[in-house]
Scaffold this motif. Structure first.
Motif, PDB file in Angstrom:
ATOM      1  N   SER A 113      47.419  37.186  35.455  1.00  0.00           N
ATOM      2  CA  SER A 113      47.483  37.247  36.908  1.00  0.00           C
ATOM      3  C   SER A 113      46.155  36.813  37.510  1.00  0.00           C
ATOM      4  O   SER A 113      45.082  36.989  36.928  1.00  0.00           O
ATOM      5  N   THR A 114      46.229  36.241  38.709  1.00  0.00           N
ATOM      6  CA  THR A 114      45.021  35.830  39.416  1.00  0.00           C
ATOM      7  C   THR A 114      44.238  37.063  39.838  1.00  0.00           C
ATOM      8  O   THR A 114      44.781  37.941  40.516  1.00  0.00           O
TER       9      THR A 114
ATOM     10  N   ASP B 121      42.819  35.855  44.350  1.00  0.00           N
ATOM     11  CA  ASP B 121      43.767  36.388  45.322  1.00  0.00           C
ATOM     12  C   ASP B 121      42.958  37.190  46.339  1.00  0.00           C
ATOM     13  O   ASP B 121      42.676  38.375  46.162  1.00  0.00           O
TER      14      ASP B 121
ATOM     15  N   ALA C  84      51.220  45.036  39.799  1.00  0.00           N
ATOM     16  CA  ALA C  84      51.784  43.744  39.392  1.00  0.00           C
ATOM     17  C   ALA C  84      51.150  43.212  38.111  1.00  0.00           C
ATOM     18  O   ALA C  84      51.404  42.077  37.714  1.00  0.00           O
TER      19      ALA C  84
ATOM     20  N   GLY D  51      47.824  42.893  37.589  1.00  0.00           N
ATOM     21  CA  GLY D  51      46.564  42.215  37.836  1.00  0.00           C
ATOM     22  C   GLY D  51      45.396  43.174  37.891  1.00  0.00           C
ATOM     23  O   GLY D  51      45.497  44.345  37.540  1.00  0.00           O
TER      24      GLY D  51
END
Length: 554
Positions: A2-3, A29, A49, A51
């Motif tokens: 994930s970013t 993000d 999520a 991240g």
């Protein structure tokens, strides 16, 4: 992957704050919150999520928190690895600074900056990118990988290789043989695979049986390069003292070779964050300081060889060069600087010595620290290195306990670290305590601790034990011609026994009992055992080298 997120907290000037981070939106993000509660919700969403948050950046006032420091405290409990920055608006910068700067000394946040007043405020962005780079070193699986390691197990050797690569500033990835990365490396290997396999920088794949195999594969052995001539100065050790000597010697035109047994940076290279080194107000990791110094020396023409253990120094007399002997070859030099540093003392508890690399580690072991997430770990030692290791481990571990034999940390640790430790709720200190036993099934699971005042013993669960027990010199290779003190540290200057003085005068301050052989840094008797003092000695030794070489040079 994930970013990673950057969470901004701006209630009074949200537009200016968001504009200051426009350039980061492509790779991070970037989320804007207008209160601590909104920042907590954003954190929950990111973590939920899968991240993580790389950085929190807040104005100097947060409307729903007693202070911005209280807001950071709440956020730190959610994501301990995130960097925390105050970006004060220019209307409040001078007014809020006195009340907030003191928080830097106790580690409540990482930087106090002036919010950008327009585009291309590079001083601001230099601070932000430095902090993001430091955060990147805490990511277990970096996005940019320089070295691929293939192994079916996370054993002690694999961990040691990753730790070496981290200290050399080479991000690595660990891949199972049946993964895409594993198959990519196996396709380049001929014959039956033997693990771990290491593939780096388009070099041939290596089956590593030791960290030294990896070092030689990456950087070469002395016999592989043209060293059939006598160099002006050979430096033994690539810590702060050796690096400083290399920079100043090479910059002044001396042909310079550096031999380092492990990773460039020495013991200092394992420090997660050095905050009291001159010129780095936000601190700098030992690895980055070492790599910058290495690149500086390379720019002036110095040559480095890592993984090279010096087995013997044969002094040269009557104009003959000194000779440094390694398993890979010999280096002849007109002068030698001994900067081999010190090693951590052994705990000498046999059951724990058998678990070194599988829960028990000498030094900070930066790679192992990332694997302590959610675990209970212990740090043994009362010096600055132990304090820095504890602060770094607290970003991952559920709890960190510092064990010291003394009644207080203040006797041996810098005040700024004592303050940071006292503030960190994940760290506790047990004084007058020592480790007397431990064990586990294949890896560390428990420790036995003894109160040195009462003799009372107790057993505690433990997933990691990091040993930073003080200094023992690296001097086994030094000949008897060079005087040492009873502990093995090299004697220089007025500390040299008077029978070795010439004409009633002692050697120069950093000179040994062998002409043309000098000593700097922690291995020298009477040294301060600090990064700055070691660097100063490394620089100070170069004029002595010049004076020694002067009769032989045009």
């Amino acid at each position: 992957m994930s970013t990673p997120a950057i969470v901004l907290i701006g209630a009074e000037h949200p537009d200016e704050l968001r504009a200051g981070f426009a350039r980061y939106e492509r790779e991070y993000d970037v989320r804007l919150a207008r209160s601590c509660q909104e920042a907590l919700v954003a954190t929950h969403d990111v973590v939920g999520a899968g991240g993580t948050v790389a950085m929190y950046v807040s104005e100097s006032v947060v409307p729903d928190a007693e202070s911005v420091l209280h807001a950071f405290h709440k956020l730190r409990e959610k994501v301990p690895t995130a960097r925390r920055v105050i970006a004060a608006h220019w209307e409040r910068f001078m007014a809020d600074a006195p009340g907030l700067r003191a928080g830097l000394a106790t580690g409540k946040y990482d930087a106090f900056l002036l919010m950008p007043r327009g585009i291309r405020d590079e001083e601001f962005h230099n601070a932000i990118t430095d902090l993001l780079s430091d955060w990147g070193s805490t990511v277990p699986d970096p996005e940019v990988v320089s070295v691929k390691i293939v192994s079916p197990a996370r054993d002690g050797l694999t961990l040691a290789i990753r730790d070496f690569l981290d200290r050399m500033g080479l991000p690595s990835g660990l891949y199972p043989p049946d993964s895409d990365g594993g198959r990519f490396v196996l396709d380049k290997w001929e014959g039956e695979p033997a693990y771990p396999l290491v593939y780096a920088l388009d070099r041939p794949v290596v089956h590593a049986t030791s960290v030294r195999d990896v070092a030689i594969a990456l950087y070469g052995a002395p016999t592989e390069l043209d060293l059939d001539h006598v160099v002006d100065v050979a430096v033994v050790g690539g810590g702060p003292a050796g690096l400083a000597a290399a920079v100043y010697a090479a910059s002044e035109g001396l042909s310079t070779v550096i031999l380092e047994a492990e990773a460039i940076g020495g013991q200092a290279g394992t420090s997660s964050m050095i905050r009291n080194y001159l010129g780095f107000p936000r601190g700098i990791s030992g690895m980055r300081l070492a790599q910058r110094a290495r690149n500086q020396a390379l720019r002036f023409g110095a040559r480095f060889y890592t993984g090279q253990v010096v087995d013997e120094l044969r002094p040269g007399y009557g104009g003959a060069p000194h000779v440094l002997c390694t398993e890979s070859g010999e280096v002849a030099a007109r002068s030698v600087v001994i900067a081999s540093g010190v090693a951590y003392r052994k705990l000498r508890v046999d059951p724990l010595e058998e678990l070194v690399g599988t829960g028990v580690y000498y030094g900070a072991a930066m790679t192992a620290a990332r694997e302590m997430e959610g675990q209970d770990v212990f740090v043994v030692g009362g010096g600055n290195s132990a304090g820095q290791a504890a602060m770094h481990l607290a970003r991952f571990a559920r709890s960190v306990t510092i064990l010291v034999r003394r009644p207080a940390l203040e006797e041996t640790m810098s005040a700024y670290l004592v303050g940071e430790i006292a503030y960190n709720s994940r760290i506790t200190v047990r004084t007058c305590t020592e480790v007397v036993d431990g064990g586990g099934d294949g890896r560390l699971e428990w420790l036995a601790l003894e109160d040195t005042r009462t003799g009372e013993r107790g057993r505690v669960p433990a997933y990691g034990l990091f040993l930073l027990l003080g200094a023992e010199p690296h001097c086994d290779w030094i000949p008897g011609d060079i005087a040492r003190d009873p502990r093995g540290f090299v004697l220089t200057g007025r500390d040299v026994p008077q029978e070795h003085w010439v004409g009633g005068l002692p050697p120069a301050e950093l000179a040994t009992t062998v002409p043309g052989v000098f000593c700097a840094g922690d291995v020298r008797a009477g040294s301060m055992k600090r990064v700055a003092s070691a660097s100063g000695e490394g620089a100070s030794v170069v004029p002595l080298v010049h004076a020694w070489l002067a009769p032989e040079r045009p």
